[in-house]
Design an enzyme around this catalytic site. Structure first.
Site, PDB file in Angstrom:
ATOM      1  N   LYS A  11       2.209  -3.036  -9.889  1.00 20.48           N
ATOM      2  CA  LYS A  11       1.230  -2.933  -8.803  1.00 20.48           C
ATOM      3  C   LYS A  11      -0.091  -2.412  -9.338  1.00 20.48           C
ATOM      4  O   LYS A  11      -0.148  -1.739 -10.374  1.00 20.48           O
ATOM      5  CB  LYS A  11       1.733  -2.027  -7.665  1.00 20.48           C
ATOM      6  CG  LYS A  11       2.004  -0.563  -8.046  1.00 20.48           C
ATOM      7  CD  LYS A  11       0.809   0.370  -8.000  1.00 20.48           C
ATOM      8  CE  LYS A  11       1.170   1.780  -8.443  1.00 20.48           C
ATOM      9  NZ  LYS A  11       0.051   2.588  -8.903  1.00 20.48           N
ATOM     10  N   GLY A  99       1.216   3.781 -17.273  1.00 21.49           N
ATOM     11  CA  GLY A  99      -0.082   3.095 -17.253  1.00 21.49           C
ATOM     12  C   GLY A  99      -0.731   3.053 -15.893  1.00 21.49           C
ATOM     13  O   GLY A  99      -1.758   2.407 -15.714  1.00 21.49           O
ATOM     14  N   SER A 105       8.864   2.853 -11.254  1.00 20.41           N
ATOM     15  CA  SER A 105       9.244   2.604  -9.857  1.00 20.41           C
ATOM     16  C   SER A 105       9.720   1.165  -9.687  1.00 20.41           C
ATOM     17  O   SER A 105      10.679   0.897  -8.946  1.00 20.41           O
ATOM     18  CB  SER A 105       8.054   2.850  -8.923  1.00 20.41           C
ATOM     19  OG  SER A 105       7.587   4.168  -9.074  1.00 20.41           O
ATOM     20  N   ASP A 138       6.427   5.680  -4.963  1.00 18.75           N
ATOM     21  CA  ASP A 138       5.994   4.296  -5.206  1.00 18.75           C
ATOM     22  C   ASP A 138       7.151   3.297  -5.155  1.00 18.75           C
ATOM     23  O   ASP A 138       6.931   2.088  -5.243  1.00 18.75           O
ATOM     24  CB  ASP A 138       5.327   4.176  -6.590  1.00 18.75           C
ATOM     25  CG  ASP A 138       3.914   4.762  -6.606  1.00 18.75           C
ATOM     26  OD1 ASP A 138       3.411   5.158  -5.538  1.00 18.75           O
ATOM     27  OD2 ASP A 138       3.334   4.822  -7.700  1.00 18.75           O
TER      28      ASP A 138
END
Ligand code: ATP
Length: 300
Positions: A11, A99, A105, A138
């Site tokens: 994401k 990152g 997640s 997340d």
């Protein structure tokens, strides 16, 4: 069935608005999540115990024990089902580790989907979402995919209409940034400034740009309240963002807690050109292109 493989996307946060520090140490957030076509793959094989192996992008920085978020997800699912199931998980990473793209997640969400199938539990998405929220803020979005706004700690989700496709370029940095340290730095900067911190709100213009598939308007609306903290901890990211803007990115921001930088391009061709320019400028360890929104985890 004794083996299930699930592909799961990374994401990027299109808006990350961070409210004041709460008494419990968390912040209220407005978090617009957008799933993009960078994928990890998690394969679950029936076994007696629980184990995990990791290969691919920065695999050496990912724990291969009970701290691995995919194992934690499998354990939580078995507990929910009230049985002592076992599984051997193999994770192939392409999402950058630490990152700011929620790779851990994503692996947890993929493990929930894979083990639900492998163990024949047939649990509906709502049940998996509840288990996901206990693993990390997340993880529920990683199960959902597409584009969604998260409130609370980011885990209360509403799917958003997004016309897309939007074309992205991601500049990966050397080494990760700890999410906890970036939040702590954000609190420190705010304490130094001594200004009141507003309650977070979703930006109406951003939601309209998503609905209309208007990349130019979306680029102008991208915001991340953690960006100044990530830049303070990793000053070299300023040059990365500037290089992207200088080469015509419609928008440029640090993804989540960083250090990955995300650039919105006008088209797939523009994303390719922008990626080439960033590689030539030498401002990133690696540069990747992707598009979004993409659906959440899928059995392959
Ligand atoms: P976020 O965007 O949610 O803040 P992130 O993308 O910055 O997260 P992750 O790649 O999810 O960070 O990893 C954060 C840390 O979690 C890593 O440093 C690693 O030690 C640990 N971790 C545990 N399980 C995993 C996993 N399956 N993949 C990646 N990291 C994992």
């Amino acid at each position: 069935m004794n083996s299930v493989t699930v592909r799961v996307p990374a994401k990027v946060n299109l808006q990350l608005a961070v409210g004041p520090l709460r008494g419990d140490g968390y912040h209220d957030l407005v978090n617009v999540f957008h799933a993009v076509s960078l994928f990890d793959e998690v394969t679950a094989v029936a076994e007696t115990g629980m184990s995990v192996r990791v290969e691919g992008e920065s695999a050496d920085q990912v724990p291969e024990d009970d701290d691995n978020l995919a194992i934690r997800a499998a354990v939580a699912l078995a507990r929910h089902a009230g049985r002592s199931y076992g599984v051997s998980l193999a994770i192939r990473k392409a999402i950058p580790v630490a990152g700011g793209m929620a790779g851990g997640s994503a692996d947890a969400a993929a493990a929930l989907v894979a083990c639900n199938e492998l163990w024949g539990l047939g649990l509906p998405l709502e049940d998996l979402m509840e288990i996901a929220a206990d693993i990390g803020s997340d993880v529920p979005f990683a199960l959902l995919g597409g584009t969604a706004v998260g409130t609370g700690r980011g885990e209360r989700l509403t799917s958003l209409e997004a016309a897309g496709p939007f074309h992205w370029v991601f500049a990966l940095a050397d080494g990760g940034l700890s999410t906890a340290k970036v939040y702590a730095e954000c609190d420190r900067i705010r304490a130094e400034e001594g200004l009141p911190v507003a309650e977070p709100r979703a930006a109406g213009a951003l939601l309209a740009a998503l609905r209309d598939g208007d990349a130019k308007a979306l680029g102008a609306e991208l915001t991340n309240d953690l960006q100044s903290a990530a830049l303070r901890l990793r000053p070299s990211l300023a040059a990365t963002l500037e290089a992207g803007r200088g080469h015509g990115a419609l928008g440029a921001l640090v993804s989540g807690s960083g250090p990955t930088c995300a650039f919105l391009a006008a088209s797939a061709a523009h994303a390719g050109e922008l990626a080439g320019a960033l590689r030539d400028a030498g401002v990133a360890r690696e540069v990747l292109t992707a598009h979004g929104p993409v659906p959440g985890p899928a059995v392959v």
